[in-house]
Design an enzyme around this catalytic site. Structure first.
Site, PDB file in Angstrom:
ATOM      1  N   LYS A 153     111.878 -24.924  20.064  1.00  0.00           N
ATOM      2  CA  LYS A 153     110.381 -24.665  19.315  1.00  0.00           C
ATOM      3  C   LYS A 153     109.548 -25.430  20.008  1.00  0.00           C
ATOM      4  O   LYS A 153     109.400 -26.890  19.437  1.00  0.00           O
ATOM      5  CB  LYS A 153     110.472 -24.575  17.904  1.00  0.00           C
ATOM      6  CG  LYS A 153     108.934 -24.065  17.450  1.00  0.00           C
ATOM      7  CD  LYS A 153     108.628 -24.783  15.939  1.00  0.00           C
ATOM      8  CE  LYS A 153     107.862 -25.603  16.208  1.00  0.00           C
ATOM      9  NZ  LYS A 153     106.537 -25.553  17.096  1.00  0.00           N
ATOM     10  N   GLU A 228     113.428 -38.552  16.938  1.00  0.00           N
ATOM     11  CA  GLU A 228     112.426 -39.410  17.820  1.00  0.00           C
ATOM     12  C   GLU A 228     110.953 -39.429  17.376  1.00  0.00           C
ATOM     13  O   GLU A 228     110.050 -38.159  17.446  1.00  0.00           O
ATOM     14  CB  GLU A 228     112.546 -39.008  19.153  1.00  0.00           C
ATOM     15  CG  GLU A 228     113.895 -38.718  19.829  1.00  0.00           C
ATOM     16  CD  GLU A 228     114.348 -40.302  20.150  1.00  0.00           C
ATOM     17  OE1 GLU A 228     113.583 -41.177  20.089  1.00  0.00           O
ATOM     18  OE2 GLU A 228     115.524 -40.328  20.612  1.00  0.00           O
ATOM     19  N   CYS A 262     104.457 -41.768  22.600  1.00  0.00           N
ATOM     20  CA  CYS A 262     105.136 -42.613  21.424  1.00  0.00           C
ATOM     21  C   CYS A 262     105.394 -44.010  21.831  1.00  0.00           C
ATOM     22  O   CYS A 262     105.429 -45.055  20.968  1.00  0.00           O
ATOM     23  CB  CYS A 262     106.268 -42.036  21.094  1.00  0.00           C
ATOM     24  SG  CYS A 262     107.315 -41.353  22.463  1.00  0.00           S
ATOM     25  N   GLU A 352      99.490 -45.479  13.911  1.00  0.00           N
ATOM     26  CA  GLU A 352      99.753 -44.834  15.367  1.00  0.00           C
ATOM     27  C   GLU A 352      98.569 -44.200  15.649  1.00  0.00           C
ATOM     28  O   GLU A 352      98.274 -42.811  15.101  1.00  0.00           O
ATOM     29  CB  GLU A 352     101.024 -44.150  15.521  1.00  0.00           C
ATOM     30  CG  GLU A 352     101.250 -43.726  16.688  1.00  0.00           C
ATOM     31  CD  GLU A 352     102.502 -42.478  16.698  1.00  0.00           C
ATOM     32  OE1 GLU A 352     102.475 -41.805  16.065  1.00  0.00           O
ATOM     33  OE2 GLU A 352     103.251 -42.559  17.746  1.00  0.00           O
TER      34      GLU A 352
HETATM   35  P1  NAD Z   1     104.194 -33.081  14.707  1.00  0.00           P
HETATM   36  O1  NAD Z   1     105.123 -34.129  13.832  1.00  0.00           O
HETATM   37  O2  NAD Z   1     102.937 -32.901  14.057  1.00  0.00           O
HETATM   38  O3  NAD Z   1     104.672 -31.980  15.324  1.00  0.00           O
HETATM   39  C1  NAD Z   1     106.001 -32.193  16.050  1.00  0.00           C
HETATM   40  C2  NAD Z   1     106.885 -30.781  16.167  1.00  0.00           C
HETATM   41  O4  NAD Z   1     107.121 -30.565  14.813  1.00  0.00           O
HETATM   42  C3  NAD Z   1     105.831 -29.531  16.655  1.00  0.00           C
HETATM   43  O5  NAD Z   1     106.627 -28.702  17.403  1.00  0.00           O
HETATM   44  C4  NAD Z   1     105.461 -28.974  15.278  1.00  0.00           C
HETATM   45  O6  NAD Z   1     105.273 -27.556  15.233  1.00  0.00           O
HETATM   46  C5  NAD Z   1     106.831 -29.230  14.305  1.00  0.00           C
HETATM   47  N1  NAD Z   1     106.632 -29.093  12.952  1.00  0.00           N
HETATM   48  C6  NAD Z   1     105.494 -29.392  12.283  1.00  0.00           C
HETATM   49  N2  NAD Z   1     105.828 -29.273  10.719  1.00  0.00           N
HETATM   50  C7  NAD Z   1     107.004 -28.872  10.765  1.00  0.00           C
HETATM   51  C8  NAD Z   1     108.082 -28.710   9.538  1.00  0.00           C
HETATM   52  N3  NAD Z   1     107.538 -28.723   8.526  1.00  0.00           N
HETATM   53  N4  NAD Z   1     109.349 -28.325   9.803  1.00  0.00           N
HETATM   54  C9  NAD Z   1     109.719 -28.507  11.204  1.00  0.00           C
HETATM   55  N5  NAD Z   1     108.987 -28.732  12.220  1.00  0.00           N
HETATM   56  C10 NAD Z   1     107.730 -28.929  12.111  1.00  0.00           C
HETATM   57  O7  NAD Z   1     103.881 -34.076  15.898  1.00  0.00           O
HETATM   58  P2  NAD Z   1     102.938 -33.839  17.144  1.00  0.00           P
HETATM   59  O8  NAD Z   1     101.670 -34.258  16.606  1.00  0.00           O
HETATM   60  O9  NAD Z   1     103.120 -32.587  17.911  1.00  0.00           O
HETATM   61  O10 NAD Z   1     103.214 -35.322  18.245  1.00  0.00           O
HETATM   62  C11 NAD Z   1     102.887 -36.330  17.925  1.00  0.00           C
HETATM   63  C12 NAD Z   1     103.952 -37.329  17.335  1.00  0.00           C
HETATM   64  O11 NAD Z   1     105.065 -37.433  18.026  1.00  0.00           O
HETATM   65  C13 NAD Z   1     103.473 -38.878  17.261  1.00  0.00           C
HETATM   66  O12 NAD Z   1     103.855 -39.341  15.965  1.00  0.00           O
HETATM   67  C14 NAD Z   1     104.633 -39.405  18.404  1.00  0.00           C
HETATM   68  O13 NAD Z   1     104.757 -40.618  18.142  1.00  0.00           O
HETATM   69  C15 NAD Z   1     105.438 -38.459  18.228  1.00  0.00           C
HETATM   70  N6  NAD Z   1     106.432 -38.661  19.228  1.00  0.00           N
HETATM   71  C16 NAD Z   1     107.648 -39.165  19.438  1.00  0.00           C
HETATM   72  C17 NAD Z   1     108.349 -39.292  20.621  1.00  0.00           C
HETATM   73  C18 NAD Z   1     109.605 -40.194  20.624  1.00  0.00           C
HETATM   74  O14 NAD Z   1     110.501 -39.981  21.509  1.00  0.00           O
HETATM   75  N7  NAD Z   1     109.865 -40.900  19.845  1.00  0.00           N
HETATM   76  C19 NAD Z   1     107.847 -38.789  21.887  1.00  0.00           C
HETATM   77  C20 NAD Z   1     106.690 -38.175  21.760  1.00  0.00           C
HETATM   78  C21 NAD Z   1     105.863 -38.151  20.584  1.00  0.00           C
END
Ligand code: NAD
Length: 450
Positions: A153, A228, A262, A352
């Site tokens: 997804k 992650e 991240c 962040e």
């Molecule tokens: P997000 O948590 O809003 O969304 C991530 C994914 O989760 C998306 O595909 C979203 O549709 C899905 N999602 C949202 N609500 C959900 C739910 N209730 N159940 C299941 N899935 C759900 O994050 P974002 O805004 O897309 O990305 C930014 C964040 O990702 C930042 O906090 C960043 O640090 C983190 N990130 C971490 C890493 C790592 O490897 N540690 C890498 C990249 C980004």
């Protein structure tokens, strides 16, 4: 309901897609479930061959994929090209790794004890919008190599490269049903994957907030989960470092991908005796970052992902601004490179920001640097700059963070483990460690008596 996908640099629509709901998600899980017995039975070497073909197809479609990613995320084309190169390398790596994760034989009385690594079944992979294809590949490579089938997804804002990768996987000969891409809302498709009884594991990358709810959700079915999550990493610069080199590198460790990384070293900790000199060098280096049209080869920073995200970033920036750069006029979700002088207690140093904003923070000595660097709920990444080798290793051991670099800001590699401490999550991706999260150890005892 349809989904309009925007180019963040122009605010123009670049695609309109149908969004999946719960029924479509269930249908994808059914396909993956049906494909699992045959896929796990493919010999490891043959699974490797198919992954190798996918890697080769990614290489052949390198420019096309880079352009899709650049347009959809607003990231500079040069960076997108590098990322697609990594995607191919990740599939090459796991193509070669498939048959190199061996079991054990353990000496026991009365027989032979051996271990096997079994695939989990259907895995749900949920990825964010900042590195859509890269992060997908970090999960897909080990998941498919281990014999799992997948429902992937992508984030609602950036589904295009994952959809194209799904087509390339079929072209590579990976059987139908093994890799399914489902586009839809996190609260619908993501949530359903988390709850679905036939999904054995969730591989999640995203925010700590959503990660927490995923972890709660998987408890109902005791699914495996790797998380992650976010970061607030420290770039620790001692006075004995090569200050010119550290300052020249520091902007790219925060402003790369417009800070939507991240691993962003968004807290720059500098030993007080070198603070003023470093601040001057840092501002000069940041001034030279080329911000503008992501499709231009010379661009180093593009816009943020969305208008909403730009508002969020702007809302967090406070404190004494040391530098604020320029952005292009007109359309696009632009935010300038910004450096703020701060203390580690300020909001800018605690949250962040996920935008091109760095907090510059002084420290007194080694103990103070370690204390400040660790004073965060996160623990993903970080850097240490010093010419004292003993200190470099001492500090590296003392920092509560999963991925570190010394005299460099580069710590993500195909063959080395990546993942967080504390609220940055758990589980490791990439390298041979990545295989652990997509297989289960089975122990078999074979009696040799009688
Ligand atoms: P997000 O948590 O809003 O969304 C991530 C994914 O989760 C998306 O595909 C979203 O549709 C899905 N999602 C949202 N609500 C959900 C739910 N209730 N159940 C299941 N899935 C759900 O994050 P974002 O805004 O897309 O990305 C930014 C964040 O990702 C930042 O906090 C960043 O640090 C983190 N990130 C971490 C890493 C790592 O490897 N540690 C890498 C990249 C980004």
């Amino acid at each position: 309901m349809s989904l309009t996908v925007l180019n963040p640099a122009t605010e123009e629509a670049i695609a309109t897609l149908e969004q999946a709901g719960v029924d479509e998600t269930d249908a994808a899980v059914r396909l993956a479930h049906a494909a699992f017995p045959a896929w796990r039975a493919v010999s490891p070497a043959d699974r490797g061959r198919l992954l190798r073909r996918l890697a080769t197809l990614v290489e052949e479609h390198h420019e096309e994929l880079a352009r899709i990613e650049s347009e959809n995320v607003g990231k500079p084309i040069s960076g997108a090209r590098g990322e697609v190169g990594m995607v191919a390398d990740v599939f090459h790596f796991y193509a070669g790794a498939v048959d190199k994760k061996h079991g054990e034989t353990i000496p026991v009385a009365g027989g032979i004890d051996m271990t096997f690594r079994e695939p989990l079944g259907v895995v749900g992979l949920i990825v964010p919008w900042n590195f859509p294809l890269n992060i997908s590949s970090w999960k897909l490579g080990p998941a498919l190599a281990c014999g799992n089938t997948v429902v992937l997804k992508p984030a609602e804002l950036t589904p295009l490269s994952a959809l194209r990768l799904g087509e390339l996987a079929l072209e590579a000969g990976i059987p139908e049903g093994v890799l399914n891409v489902v586009v839809g809302k996190g609260s619908v498709v993501g949530q359903r994957l988390v709850e679905h009884p036939d999904v054995a594991k969730i591989g999640f990358t995203g925010s700590t907030e959503v990660g927490r709810s995923v972890m709660e959700g998987v408890a109902a079915t005791i699914k495996r989960v790797t998380l992650e999550l976010g970061g607030k990493s420290a770039n620790v610069v001692f006075a004995d470092a090569d200050l010119e080199k550290a300052a020249a590198a520091a902007p790219y460790a925060v402003f790369d991908n417009a800070g939507q990384d991240c691993c962003a070293r968004s807290r720059i900790l500098v030993e007080r005796s070198a603070y003023d000199r470093f601040a001057d060098l840092l501002v000069a280096a940041t001034r030279s970052i080329v911000v503008g049209d992501p499709s231009s080869d010379s661009t180093e920073m593009g816009p943020l992902i969305s208008a909403q995200h730009r508002d969020t970033v702007a809302g967090v920036v406070d404190g004494a601004t040391l530098y604020r750069g320029e952005t292009p006029a007109g359309k696009g979700f632009w935010y300038p490179c910004t450096i703020v002088e701060a203390s580690n207690d300020d909001r800018i140093a605690r949250e962040e920001v996920f935008g091109p904003v760095a907090a510059l923070i002084p420290f007194d000595d080694e103990a103070d640097a370690i204390q400040i660097a660790n004073d965060t709920p996160y623990g993903l990444s970080g850097s240490i700059w010093t010419q004292n080798g003993s200190r470099a290793l001492r500090v590296a051991r003392a920092l509560d963070t999963g991925v570190l670099s010394i005299n460099s800001n580069s710590s993500v590699r195909v063959s080395t483990p990546f993942g967080g401490f504390k609220q940055s999550g758990f589980g490791r991706e990439l390298g041979m460690h990545g295989l652990d999260g997509y297989s289960e150890v089975k122990n078999v005892y074979y009696s040799t008596e009688g």
